[in-house]
Design a protein around this motif. Structure first.
Motif, PDB file in Angstrom:
ATOM      1  N   ASP A   1      -6.770  -7.484  -6.013  1.00  0.00           N
ATOM      2  CA  ASP A   1      -6.695  -6.509  -5.055  1.00  0.00           C
ATOM      3  C   ASP A   1      -7.075  -5.109  -6.066  1.00  0.00           C
TER       4      ASP A   1
ATOM      5  N   ASN B   1      -7.087  -0.681  -5.778  1.00  0.00           N
ATOM      6  CA  ASN B   1      -6.541   0.669  -4.956  1.00  0.00           C
ATOM      7  C   ASN B   1      -7.669   1.728  -5.391  1.00  0.00           C
TER       8      ASN B   1
ATOM      9  N   GLY C   1       0.826  -1.317  -0.026  1.00  0.00           N
ATOM     10  CA  GLY C   1      -0.089  -0.089   0.187  1.00  0.00           C
ATOM     11  C   GLY C   1       0.733   1.159  -0.063  1.00  0.00           C
TER      12      GLY C   1
ATOM     13  N   THR D   1      -1.148   4.194  -1.698  1.00  0.00           N
ATOM     14  CA  THR D   1      -2.414   4.642  -1.195  1.00  0.00           C
ATOM     15  C   THR D   1      -1.920   5.435   0.162  1.00  0.00           C
TER      16      THR D   1
ATOM     17  N   ASP E   1      -7.413  -2.601   3.316  1.00  0.00           N
ATOM     18  CA  ASP E   1      -6.174  -2.303   3.555  1.00  0.00           C
ATOM     19  C   ASP E   1      -5.039  -3.401   3.681  1.00  0.00           C
TER      20      ASP E   1
ATOM     21  N   SER F   1      -6.386   0.231  -0.277  1.00  0.00           N
ATOM     22  CA  SER F   1      -6.283  -0.972  -0.957  1.00  0.00           C
ATOM     23  C   SER F   1      -7.475  -1.807  -0.363  1.00  0.00           C
ATOM     24  N   CYS F   2      -7.911  -2.489  -1.134  1.00  0.00           N
ATOM     25  CA  CYS F   2      -9.048  -3.692  -0.773  1.00  0.00           C
ATOM     26  C   CYS F   2      -8.590  -5.077  -1.915  1.00  0.00           C
TER      27      CYS F   2
ATOM     28  N   ASP G   1      -1.221  -8.824   0.082  1.00  0.00           N
ATOM     29  CA  ASP G   1      -1.200  -8.204  -1.317  1.00  0.00           C
ATOM     30  C   ASP G   1      -0.565  -9.268  -2.209  1.00  0.00           C
TER      31      ASP G   1
END
Length: 240
Positions: free
Chosen positions: A186, A188, A124, A127, A174, A163-164, A180
């Motif tokens: 995934d 953003n 991340g 982000t 997150d 992020s998810c 990740d």
């Protein structure tokens, strides 16, 4: 169970610390768990040549990872003689995100460059960079308002990113590196404080994912952005 032990909708510990760089007009150290990004904003009394005499300002960004921000040392891009495609893509994303909430006409002919340097990476980084860059930019504008150069901070909203992803088939918020690197999908999400969508980057790592999964990720992202927006306001002293 997530590797971190967090609940599916639980973010990492978020810390946004301002005034961490003595010489920059605005600065923020953004910590998303073990991902740490130093964001500094520099105000310049000029704009790119193509914007001269337009009466408008410009906001841009640069991004980089320090050699030991990851498990093994990576060479500096300056030593390689060129930036990677990933670096170009991320810094353009940061710049677009900041300009989406900046009134360029209200800046006058000045430019703000926001440098985002990854000190430590655990997933991340882009982000965290966007979230911290907004705080650094706002701090820079606030400083030049205090100097009497501008009548007010020329920003229309806040912007943050999170992020998810689908980890073991479950939508989670997150992602850290362990998640990740093993996620089935995934994404953003870059959203404004008011909920406007600036950009969504989503990728399936294995099988394609469906609309229901995407909407679940979007719902998680909105939860995360609301949390980040509150942390940004706290860092900037905008909440009572």
């Amino acid at each position: 169970m997530r590797p971190s032990g967090r609940a599916a909708d639980q973010m990492r510990d978020i810390r946004l610390e301002t005034a961490v760089a003595k010489h920059a007009e605005g600065s923020c150290l953004a910590r998303f768990g073990d991902t740490h990004v130093l964001c500094t904003a520099t105000v310049e009394e000029r704009v790119p040549g193509w914007m001269r005499n337009s009466g408008r300002g410009w906001v841009t960004a640069e991004y980089g990872m320090l050699p030991r921000s990851t498990h093994t040392r990576t060479d500096r891009e300056a030593a390689r003689g060129r930036q990677s495609g990933r670096t170009h893509e991320i810094q353009r994303l940061i710049g677009r995100s900041l300009r989406a909430v900046t009134d360029l006409s209200g800046m006058g002919e000045m430019q703000v460059k926001v440098d985002c340097d990854v000190i430590q990476a655990d997933g991340g980084t882009r982000t965290a960079a966007i979230t911290g860059a907004y705080v650094a930019l706002h701090e820079a504008f606030k400083k030049i308002v205090e100097m009497g150069i501008l009548p007010g901070v020329p920003m229309t909203d806040s912007v943050a990113a999170v992020s998810c992803g689908l980890f073991e088939g479950v939508p989670v918020l997150d992602l850290d590196y362990a998640e990740d690197s093993n996620a089935q999908a995934d994404a953003n999400f870059v959203l404004t404080g008011a909920g406007g969508i600036v950009e969504i980057q989503g990728t399936a790592e294995e099988d394609p994912f469906g609309e229901a999964d995407f909407l679940a990720l979007l719902s998680l992202a909105k939860t995360g952005i609301a949390h980040l927006t509150a942390r940004q306001a706290d860092a900037l002293g905008l909440r009572d």
